[in-house]
Design a protein around this motif. Structure first.
Motif, PDB file in Angstrom:
ATOM      1  N   ILE A  18     -21.776 -69.778  36.858  1.00 15.18           N
ATOM      2  CA  ILE A  18     -21.688 -70.911  36.968  1.00 15.18           C
ATOM      3  C   ILE A  18     -22.413 -71.611  35.850  1.00 15.18           C
ATOM      4  CG2 ILE A  18     -21.033 -71.560  39.344  1.00 15.18           C
ATOM      5  CD1 ILE A  18     -23.620 -72.127  39.213  1.00 15.18           C
ATOM      6  N   GLU A  19     -21.837 -72.299  35.075  1.00 10.61           N
ATOM      7  CA  GLU A  19     -22.673 -73.435  34.961  1.00 10.61           C
ATOM      8  C   GLU A  19     -23.501 -75.134  35.344  1.00 10.61           C
ATOM      9  OE1 GLU A  19     -20.824 -72.691  29.811  1.00 10.61           O
ATOM     10  OE2 GLU A  19     -20.209 -73.781  31.249  1.00 10.61           O
ATOM     11  N   THR A  20     -24.507 -75.535  35.038  1.00 12.68           N
ATOM     12  CA  THR A  20     -24.835 -76.471  35.794  1.00 12.68           C
ATOM     13  C   THR A  20     -25.424 -78.079  34.755  1.00 12.68           C
ATOM     14  OG1 THR A  20     -27.282 -76.287  36.712  1.00 12.68           O
ATOM     15  CG2 THR A  20     -25.616 -75.710  38.265  1.00 12.68           C
ATOM     16  N   ALA A  23     -26.487 -84.838  36.728  1.00 12.94           N
ATOM     17  CA  ALA A  23     -25.073 -86.115  36.568  1.00 12.94           C
ATOM     18  C   ALA A  23     -25.773 -87.518  36.904  1.00 12.94           C
ATOM     19  CB  ALA A  23     -24.056 -85.480  37.468  1.00 12.94           C
ATOM     20  N   ALA A  24     -25.131 -88.542  37.192  1.00 15.50           N
ATOM     21  CA  ALA A  24     -25.836 -89.771  37.375  1.00 15.50           C
ATOM     22  C   ALA A  24     -26.508 -89.323  39.209  1.00 15.50           C
ATOM     23  CB  ALA A  24     -24.109 -90.637  37.777  1.00 15.50           C
ATOM     24  N   ARG A  25     -25.859 -88.971  39.242  1.00 11.60           N
ATOM     25  CA  ARG A  25     -26.700 -88.755  40.699  1.00 11.60           C
ATOM     26  C   ARG A  25     -27.294 -87.622  42.167  1.00 11.60           C
ATOM     27  NH1 ARG A  25     -22.811 -92.732  41.976  1.00 11.60           N
ATOM     28  NH2 ARG A  25     -23.328 -94.828  41.459  1.00 11.60           N
ATOM     29  N   GLY A  26     -27.308 -86.444  41.031  1.00 10.57           N
ATOM     30  CA  GLY A  26     -27.461 -85.221  41.265  1.00 10.57           C
ATOM     31  C   GLY A  26     -26.937 -83.801  39.891  1.00 10.57           C
ATOM     32  N   ALA A  27     -25.787 -82.986  40.347  1.00  9.70           N
ATOM     33  CA  ALA A  27     -25.685 -81.887  39.593  1.00  9.70           C
ATOM     34  C   ALA A  27     -23.991 -82.134  39.432  1.00  9.70           C
ATOM     35  CB  ALA A  27     -26.986 -81.349  40.028  1.00  9.70           C
ATOM     36  N   ALA A  28     -24.010 -81.385  38.440  1.00 14.10           N
ATOM     37  CA  ALA A  28     -22.252 -80.886  38.387  1.00 14.10           C
ATOM     38  C   ALA A  28     -22.571 -79.267  38.361  1.00 14.10           C
ATOM     39  CB  ALA A  28     -21.549 -81.546  36.953  1.00 14.10           C
ATOM     40  N   VAL A  29     -21.444 -78.879  38.948  1.00 12.07           N
ATOM     41  CA  VAL A  29     -21.571 -77.085  38.469  1.00 12.07           C
ATOM     42  C   VAL A  29     -19.868 -77.057  37.730  1.00 12.07           C
ATOM     43  CG1 VAL A  29     -21.839 -75.218  39.538  1.00 12.07           C
ATOM     44  CG2 VAL A  29     -23.082 -76.950  40.746  1.00 12.07           C
ATOM     45  N   ARG A  30     -19.530 -75.731  37.420  1.00 16.53           N
ATOM     46  CA  ARG A  30     -18.782 -75.743  36.443  1.00 16.53           C
ATOM     47  C   ARG A  30     -18.323 -74.141  36.843  1.00 16.53           C
ATOM     48  NH1 ARG A  30     -17.850 -77.602  30.331  1.00 16.53           N
ATOM     49  NH2 ARG A  30     -19.196 -75.798  29.640  1.00 16.53           N
ATOM     50  N   LEU A  41     -17.630 -79.413  40.472  1.00 17.49           N
ATOM     51  CA  LEU A  41     -18.117 -79.769  41.551  1.00 17.49           C
ATOM     52  C   LEU A  41     -19.336 -80.598  41.319  1.00 17.49           C
ATOM     53  CD1 LEU A  41     -17.939 -79.661  44.333  1.00 17.49           C
ATOM     54  CD2 LEU A  41     -19.613 -77.380  44.265  1.00 17.49           C
ATOM     55  N   HIS A  42     -18.880 -81.760  41.750  1.00 21.17           N
ATOM     56  CA  HIS A  42     -20.357 -83.007  42.078  1.00 21.17           C
ATOM     57  C   HIS A  42     -20.840 -82.984  43.719  1.00 21.17           C
ATOM     58  CE1 HIS A  42     -18.838 -85.230  38.032  1.00 21.17           C
ATOM     59  NE2 HIS A  42     -18.050 -84.651  38.584  1.00 21.17           N
ATOM     60  N   LEU A  43     -22.312 -82.441  42.756  1.00 19.74           N
ATOM     61  CA  LEU A  43     -23.371 -82.877  43.988  1.00 19.74           C
ATOM     62  C   LEU A  43     -23.966 -83.637  43.797  1.00 19.74           C
ATOM     63  CD1 LEU A  43     -23.488 -79.146  44.139  1.00 19.74           C
ATOM     64  CD2 LEU A  43     -22.305 -80.103  45.860  1.00 19.74           C
ATOM     65  N   SER A  44     -24.276 -83.705  45.262  1.00 17.12           N
ATOM     66  CA  SER A  44     -25.713 -85.294  45.145  1.00 17.12           C
ATOM     67  C   SER A  44     -26.998 -84.583  45.211  1.00 17.12           C
ATOM     68  CB  SER A  44     -25.979 -86.052  47.119  1.00 17.12           C
ATOM     69  OG  SER A  44     -26.015 -85.009  47.882  1.00 17.12           O
ATOM     70  N   THR A  45     -28.424 -84.778  45.315  1.00 13.96           N
ATOM     71  CA  THR A  45     -29.300 -84.837  44.841  1.00 13.96           C
ATOM     72  C   THR A  45     -29.880 -83.400  45.737  1.00 13.96           C
ATOM     73  OG1 THR A  45     -30.186 -86.629  43.159  1.00 13.96           O
ATOM     74  CG2 THR A  45     -31.541 -84.601  44.103  1.00 13.96           C
ATOM     75  N   SER A  46     -29.622 -83.744  47.267  1.00 10.82           N
ATOM     76  CA  SER A  46     -29.732 -83.552  48.221  1.00 10.82           C
ATOM     77  C   SER A  46     -28.870 -81.144  48.037  1.00 10.82           C
ATOM     78  CB  SER A  46     -29.507 -83.656  49.961  1.00 10.82           C
ATOM     79  OG  SER A  46     -28.590 -85.145  50.145  1.00 10.82           O
ATOM     80  N   GLN A  47     -27.791 -81.893  48.772  1.00 13.88           N
ATOM     81  CA  GLN A  47     -26.510 -81.444  48.073  1.00 13.88           C
ATOM     82  C   GLN A  47     -27.048 -79.761  47.222  1.00 13.88           C
ATOM     83  OE1 GLN A  47     -23.204 -83.499  47.566  1.00 13.88           O
ATOM     84  NE2 GLN A  47     -22.352 -83.116  48.971  1.00 13.88           N
ATOM     85  N   TYR A  48     -27.204 -80.438  46.232  1.00 11.66           N
ATOM     86  CA  TYR A  48     -27.600 -79.258  44.836  1.00 11.66           C
ATOM     87  C   TYR A  48     -28.766 -78.509  45.439  1.00 11.66           C
ATOM     88  CZ  TYR A  48     -28.313 -77.433  40.696  1.00 11.66           C
ATOM     89  OH  TYR A  48     -28.906 -76.811  39.142  1.00 11.66           O
ATOM     90  N   ALA A  49     -30.295 -79.691  46.096  1.00 15.12           N
ATOM     91  CA  ALA A  49     -31.191 -78.370  46.328  1.00 15.12           C
ATOM     92  C   ALA A  49     -30.797 -77.701  47.153  1.00 15.12           C
ATOM     93  CB  ALA A  49     -32.193 -79.629  47.078  1.00 15.12           C
TER      94      ALA A  49
END
Length: 62
Positions: A18-20, A23-30, A41-49
């Motif tokens: 995957i690549e990360t 993003a505006a409020r966390g991270a994007a993953v593809r 896939l857009h994840l909030s900061t806590s979801q990404y952690a």
């Protein structure tokens, strides 16, 4: 939004990766194999952690 994608230096060219990107409020993953055609896939900061913690625990090993 413009993404700056990063892939792990440990990933092999033919492996499942995957690549990360920040993003505006966390991270994007593809999916790295699909590149710009990959859904994001857009994840909030806590979801990404939580995701990173699960990866480090080998939670996704089959």
């Amino acid at each position: 939004m413009v993404y700056t994608w990063k892939k792990s230096s440990r990933s092999a060219p033919s492996s499942q990766c995957i690549e990360t990107s920040a993003a505006a409020r966390g991270a994007a993953v593809r999916d790295s194999k699909l590149g710009d055609r990959s859904p994001l896939l857009h994840l909030s900061t806590s979801q990404y952690a939580s995701f990173i913690a699960a990866v480090r625990r080998d939670h996704f090993t089959s």
